[in-house]
Write a protein that holds these residues in place. Structure first.
Motif, PDB file in Angstrom:
ATOM      1  N   UNK A  26       0.791  -1.231   0.000  1.00  0.00           N
ATOM      2  CA  UNK A  26       0.000   0.000   0.000  1.00  0.00           C
ATOM      3  C   UNK A  26       0.825   1.284   0.000  1.00  0.00           C
ATOM      4  N   UNK A  27       2.151   1.186   0.187  1.00  0.00           N
ATOM      5  CA  UNK A  27       2.985   2.382   0.220  1.00  0.00           C
ATOM      6  C   UNK A  27       4.267   2.143  -0.565  1.00  0.00           C
ATOM      7  N   UNK A  28       4.590   3.024  -1.495  1.00  0.00           N
ATOM      8  CA  UNK A  28       5.850   2.877  -2.218  1.00  0.00           C
ATOM      9  C   UNK A  28       7.038   2.980  -1.256  1.00  0.00           C
ATOM     10  N   UNK A  29       8.046   2.176  -1.479  1.00  0.00           N
ATOM     11  CA  UNK A  29       9.238   2.177  -0.635  1.00  0.00           C
ATOM     12  C   UNK A  29       9.887   3.555  -0.598  1.00  0.00           C
ATOM     13  N   UNK A  30       9.906   4.243  -1.732  1.00  0.00           N
ATOM     14  CA  UNK A  30      10.547   5.560  -1.781  1.00  0.00           C
ATOM     15  C   UNK A  30       9.857   6.552  -0.843  1.00  0.00           C
ATOM     16  N   UNK A  31       8.541   6.524  -0.788  1.00  0.00           N
ATOM     17  CA  UNK A  31       7.803   7.405   0.122  1.00  0.00           C
ATOM     18  C   UNK A  31       8.031   7.007   1.572  1.00  0.00           C
ATOM     19  N   UNK A  32       8.103   5.712   1.824  1.00  0.00           N
ATOM     20  CA  UNK A  32       8.323   5.227   3.191  1.00  0.00           C
ATOM     21  C   UNK A  32       9.695   5.664   3.711  1.00  0.00           C
ATOM     22  N   UNK A  50      15.639  15.992  -2.255  1.00  0.00           N
ATOM     23  CA  UNK A  50      14.884  14.994  -3.021  1.00  0.00           C
ATOM     24  C   UNK A  50      15.594  13.634  -3.000  1.00  0.00           C
ATOM     25  N   UNK A  51      14.840  12.595  -2.808  1.00  0.00           N
ATOM     26  CA  UNK A  51      15.412  11.250  -2.760  1.00  0.00           C
ATOM     27  C   UNK A  51      16.133  10.923  -4.058  1.00  0.00           C
ATOM     28  N   UNK A  52      15.632  11.415  -5.171  1.00  0.00           N
ATOM     29  CA  UNK A  52      16.233  11.090  -6.463  1.00  0.00           C
ATOM     30  C   UNK A  52      17.660  11.609  -6.604  1.00  0.00           C
ATOM     31  N   UNK A  53      18.099  12.447  -5.671  1.00  0.00           N
ATOM     32  CA  UNK A  53      19.491  12.923  -5.688  1.00  0.00           C
ATOM     33  C   UNK A  53      20.467  11.805  -5.306  1.00  0.00           C
ATOM     34  N   UNK A  54      19.972  10.757  -4.639  1.00  0.00           N
ATOM     35  CA  UNK A  54      20.864   9.684  -4.189  1.00  0.00           C
ATOM     36  C   UNK A  54      20.477   8.298  -4.699  1.00  0.00           C
ATOM     37  N   UNK A  55      19.222   8.111  -5.042  1.00  0.00           N
ATOM     38  CA  UNK A  55      18.770   6.802  -5.540  1.00  0.00           C
ATOM     39  C   UNK A  55      17.562   7.036  -6.456  1.00  0.00           C
ATOM     40  N   UNK A  60      13.783   1.797  -6.921  1.00  0.00           N
ATOM     41  CA  UNK A  60      13.577   1.278  -5.569  1.00  0.00           C
ATOM     42  C   UNK A  60      12.174   0.702  -5.421  1.00  0.00           C
ATOM     43  N   UNK A  61      11.180   1.447  -5.876  1.00  0.00           N
ATOM     44  CA  UNK A  61       9.795   0.977  -5.806  1.00  0.00           C
ATOM     45  C   UNK A  61       9.594  -0.290  -6.633  1.00  0.00           C
ATOM     46  N   UNK A  82      21.424   8.692   2.663  1.00  0.00           N
ATOM     47  CA  UNK A  82      20.466   9.763   2.419  1.00  0.00           C
ATOM     48  C   UNK A  82      20.315  10.605   3.674  1.00  0.00           C
ATOM     49  N   UNK A  83      20.512  11.906   3.539  1.00  0.00           N
ATOM     50  CA  UNK A  83      20.317  12.856   4.641  1.00  0.00           C
ATOM     51  C   UNK A  83      21.100  12.486   5.900  1.00  0.00           C
ATOM     52  N   UNK A  84      22.330  11.985   5.717  1.00  0.00           N
ATOM     53  CA  UNK A  84      23.173  11.659   6.856  1.00  0.00           C
ATOM     54  C   UNK A  84      22.928  10.290   7.461  1.00  0.00           C
ATOM     55  N   UNK A  85      22.089   9.485   6.805  1.00  0.00           N
ATOM     56  CA  UNK A  85      21.798   8.140   7.296  1.00  0.00           C
ATOM     57  C   UNK A  85      22.187   7.115   6.247  1.00  0.00           C
ATOM     58  N   UNK A  86      22.729   5.984   6.694  1.00  0.00           N
ATOM     59  CA  UNK A  86      22.831   4.808   5.845  1.00  0.00           C
ATOM     60  C   UNK A  86      21.457   4.161   5.933  1.00  0.00           C
ATOM     61  N   UNK A  87      20.815   4.017   4.803  1.00  0.00           N
ATOM     62  CA  UNK A  87      19.442   3.527   4.745  1.00  0.00           C
ATOM     63  C   UNK A  87      19.437   2.132   4.132  1.00  0.00           C
TER      64      UNK A  87
END
Length: 105
Positions: A26-32, A50-55, A60-61, A82-87
């Motif tokens: 029900x939720x795209x991974x990118x939004x999550x 923007x997430x697309x700056x790194x992936x 991903x979805x 992303x944003x200082x986190x290893x995701x």
């Protein structure tokens, strides 16, 4: 309440890792991912880069969506910073965030 003599209370890595889940149906991974990072940072998702700056969010979805449809292949995991986190995003709906500035021993 932490005990005063328990040295495990001082372990920083536990404080620098966050885990959450999302429903891949029900939720795209990118939004999550954006929602999780914003929650940990205490900011709005629109305040993040923007997430697309790194992936590639579509890739991903697609990865998560495809793995969810196949179902018998087990779970797969993708890592990016992303944003200082290893995701880490797992295809079973688990997201793990680690402080990217901390190195493991």
């Amino acid at each position: 309440m932490p005990s005063t003599n328990d040295t495990t209370d001082d372990q920083e890595p536990d404080d620098l890792e966050f885990v959450t889940t999302f429903d891949p149906d029900s939720e795209p991974a990118s939004e999550a991912v954006v929602t999780a990072v914003a929650a940990v940072r205490g900011s709005k998702p629109t305040a993040l880069e923007p997430l697309h700056a790194v992936v590639d969010p579509d890739a991903l979805d697609s990865l998560v969506g495809h793995a969810d449809r196949v179902g018998t292949a087990g779970s797969h995991q993708v890592w990016f910073t992303y944003e200082g986190f290893d995701v880490a995003v797992r295809t079973d709906g688990k997201i793990r965030l680690r402080d990217a500035t901390v190195t493991a021993d």
